[in-house]
Design an enzyme around this catalytic site. Structure first.
Site: not given
Ligand code: GAL
Length: 688
Positions: A166-167, A317, A365, A325, A367-368, A128
């Site tokens: 987003n960010e 978030e 993502e 990560w 595993y998140h 992205r």
């Molecule tokens: C943020 C992001 C989200 C997701 C999240 C995972 O930085 O805005 O889309 O990737 O991290 O921790």
């Protein structure tokens, strides 16, 4: 969009139109990606959300390819359905503009919109944020999709607000951006002669005879250029966000809010405060990558978010237990997710939302942490979040309309952060750690601290501490001097006021324009491998990482501490000095002491300035956070220590979560209490 489609926007997807019951004062939320799942599964998701007390979902911020599968062909029906389904479960919606994830057709058709990294590589599709933040074509396409969303949902009563992109994060180093930077510099400096003089470009033959010669780079160039590149970055992100806001606002109900999600201390490449000024309030993403929490650092981050606009913010978030990560994606402990949510609320968050609701079956993502698994069933942390849902509902009325107020301000500017980081001189000198070394004891003593810019109105603070105000603008200098002359207590930490607005060394003695008021100056700085001894009011202490040798210039300057025998240069020299100015004081701290030393120093500063604890003494490891309105104060207490702690309240208070009036509460590890007292029952909180 034609009339037919426009009409569809106001029609309920399935039968009777429904909107959620009134917005709550405290919001629990999740990021939900219905586009990743068959519609038949949404009902189960939403039922579980509703059961847990989720009151909003954030959606669509990465769904561009689903909303516009080919250029100009819009598919919003699925989103209509998802919004209507959320409403039926009493859940509001925050819609994200999807520009952080451009679709493949876009990058294929308009390769000029791709970001170029500093090493010259061109970003590709497959991840992205591959867009270029200055690309006119990308701005045009972003405005278009934002407008389409605005048209369709701008008056949808379930949609309470919008998140822009987003960010915002990754700058581009392409030729167009370079030209924009050069134009931006021309706007700032007017003439090349002016720029050359202020950047001292005769150094290493950098003198520019044409704007087009000026390079873009992030780390090795002239400090004047590097600082301005960061400022340009900030202005560009602001314009980038404004492009989408303008497109949306043509169609949206003013009652719908606009926000964006920034990262805090974790991502400091541009000034989030600049972007925050465009928003109704700022949102931020609060993560603990290795599952390790530095509460003071995180608290200062929260307080900085609140400081951008002087109002409450959203944590839009945060992690449900763990991320994917970090180096080792350790989980937060059982109970910690809830405790951290209350910590955020205590610092002024009115919403806490988890990323993400449900594990995507594929994608980067997998595993998140989530609240439900790919199988749609709750994972262990779901119950903890559901407890929060019940608690938010219970405590909402008490916390409605309240926000933290403080007698102490810690000053922070991105300029100073960048300037120190660009030339640390000691690799260990982390400007955030320096700020936290003051913030932590101040927070423990005063129990509420604002983190604000030095150009803010400071008159409401009894004590103002500037840990590392390296770059001092003329406006900030004037504001600080006026603050002291009006009876305020100002404390300058290491590296303060070394630089002017162009990241050039101040021609006067450090702390530059403030040296005369201080009646003292820094004559030399020293990077340290071994700490040096400091003797004085705070006992036998040491300065680590950095030491500044001070000289007093007038007789009425008090020397609070001197260096003991160390490198010869520092032996016996002033290390901390302070001077009374009318009813105010100005203090310069040339040392970075141990936690114990910084605590003793801040005890003195707090006593000297008449700052009082908002609540009163609490056992170590318990964080107290006051939130106030005209008619009450609500204290959010969080026990982040390893064991059970009993907290005595200074007066009888109402226990909002457990019910009843209490004079003390016992909190297990990660325990939380919310205590309310009516105004008038506490000591007067009026500050000068
Ligand atoms: C943020 C992001 C989200 C997701 C999240 C995972 O930085 O805005 O889309 O990737 O991290 O921790």
């Amino acid at each position: 969009m034609g009339l037919v489609v426009a009409a569809l926007a106001v029609l309920p997807a399935c039968g009777v139109a429904q909107t959620p019951a009134g917005p709550p004062p405290l919001w629990l939320g999740v990021s939900w990606y219905p586009e990743q799942w068959p519609e038949a599964q949404w009902e189960q998701d939403l039922t579980l959300m509703q059961k847990s007390g989720v009151r909003f979902v954030r959606m669509a911020e990465f769904a561009w390819s689903t909303m516009e599968p080919a250029e100009g062909q819009y598919r919003f029906e699925w989103l209509d359905h998802a919004i209507a389904a959320a409403a039926r479960h009493n859940i509001y919606v925050v819609l994200g503009t999807p520009t952080a994830a451009p679709p493949a057709w876009l990058t294929e058709k308009y390769p000029q919109t791709l970001r170029v990294d500093e090493d010259g590589s061109v970003a590709q599709h497959g991840n992205r944020q591959q867009f270029n933040f200055t690309s006119p074509k990308y701005r045009e396409l972003s405005a278009k999709i934002s407008a389409e969303m605005g048209k369709r949902y701008g008056h949808n009563a379930t949609v309470i607000g919008w998140q822009i992109d987003n960010e915002l994060t990754r700058e581009s180093y392409d030729a167009g951006t370079r030209k924009s930077f050069q134009d931006w510099l021309q706007g700032r400096y007017g003439t090349l002669d002016n720029l050359n003089a202020r950047w001292t470009t005769s150094y290493w033959s950098q003198t520019y005879s044409s704007w087009s010669q000026i390079p873009i780079e992030s780390s090795k160039g002239n400090p004047g250029l590097l600082l301005n590149w960061r400022r340009f970055d900030s202005d560009t992100w602001r314009d980038y966000a404004k492009n989408e806001i303008d497109a949306l606002r043509k169609y949206t109900d003013p009652k719908q809010f606009v926000t964006t999600n920034v990262l805090g201390w974790g991502q400091m490449s541009y000034d989030h405060g600049e972007v925050a000024q465009l928003m109704d309030f700022i949102s931020y993403d609060d993560y603990f990558p290795q599952g390790e929490v530095d509460l003071a650092k995180n608290g200062s981050d929260d307080d900085m978010q609140r400081g951008f606009k002087g109002k409450n913010f959203w944590v839009i978030e945060t992690q449900p237990a763990f991320v994917n990560w970090g180096g080792i994606n350790q989980t937060l402990e059982k109970g910690e997710v809830r405790a951290l949510a209350w910590h955020n609320i205590g610092h002024g968050a009115d919403a806490v939302a988890y990323w993400q609701w449900r594990s995507a079956r594929n994608g980067q993502e997998e595993y998140h942490g989530t609240l439900v698994g790919a199988n749609g069933k709750p994972v262990p942390v779901y119950d903890e979040v559901a407890q929060l849902g019940r608690e938010f509902e219970k405590a909402g009325p008490a916390l409605a309309g309240t926000q933290p107020t403080s007698e102490v301000a810690v000053l922070h500017t991105y300029d100073s952060f960048w300037a120190i980081n660009l030339q640390r001189h000691s690799k260990d000198f982390d400007p955030i750690e320096e700020l936290v070394s003051y913030y932590k004891p101040l927070k423990a003593l005063a129990q509420s601290v604002d983190v604000v810019a030095p150009t803010n109105d400071l008159s409401k603070y009894k004590l103002v501490v500037a840990p590392g105000l390296n770059v001092l603008s003329d406006a900030a200098a004037k504001n600080l001097m006026a603050y002291v002359r009006n009876g305020g207590h100002l404390v300058l930490g290491q590296r303060s006021a070394m630089k002017d607005d162009d990241n050039a060394l101040q021609p006067q003695d450090q702390p530059g324009p403030l040296a005369e008021l201080l009646g003292a100056h820094v004559t030399q700085f020293y990077a340290l491998i071994k700490p040096v001894g400091v003797d004085g009011e705070f006992g036998q202490e040491k300065s680590k990482i950095w030491a500044e040798q001070l000289v007093t210039d007038v007789p009425d300057v008090d020397v609070w501490a001197r260096y003991s025998k160390s490198n010869g240069w520092l032996d016996g020299q002033p290390a901390i000095v302070s001077r009374k100015v009318g009813k105010g004081t100005i203090t310069y701290v040339g040392v970075w002491m141990s936690d114990a030393g910084m605590k003793k120093l801040t005890e003195k500063l707090v006593a000297m300035s008449g700052v009082s604890a908002a609540f009163g003494p609490v056992p170590e490891g318990v964080e107290v956070n006051p939130r106030r309105s005209a008619d009450k104060t609500v204290f959010v207490l969080v026990n982040m220590s390893d064991g059970e702690k009993t907290v005595d309240a200074p007066r009888l208070m109402q226990d909002v979560l457990q019910g009843g009036d209490v004079k003390h509460v016992t909190l297990p590890k990660y325990g939380v209490a919310v205590l309310e007292e009516a105004a008038g029952t506490s000591r007067s909180r009026a500050s000068h």
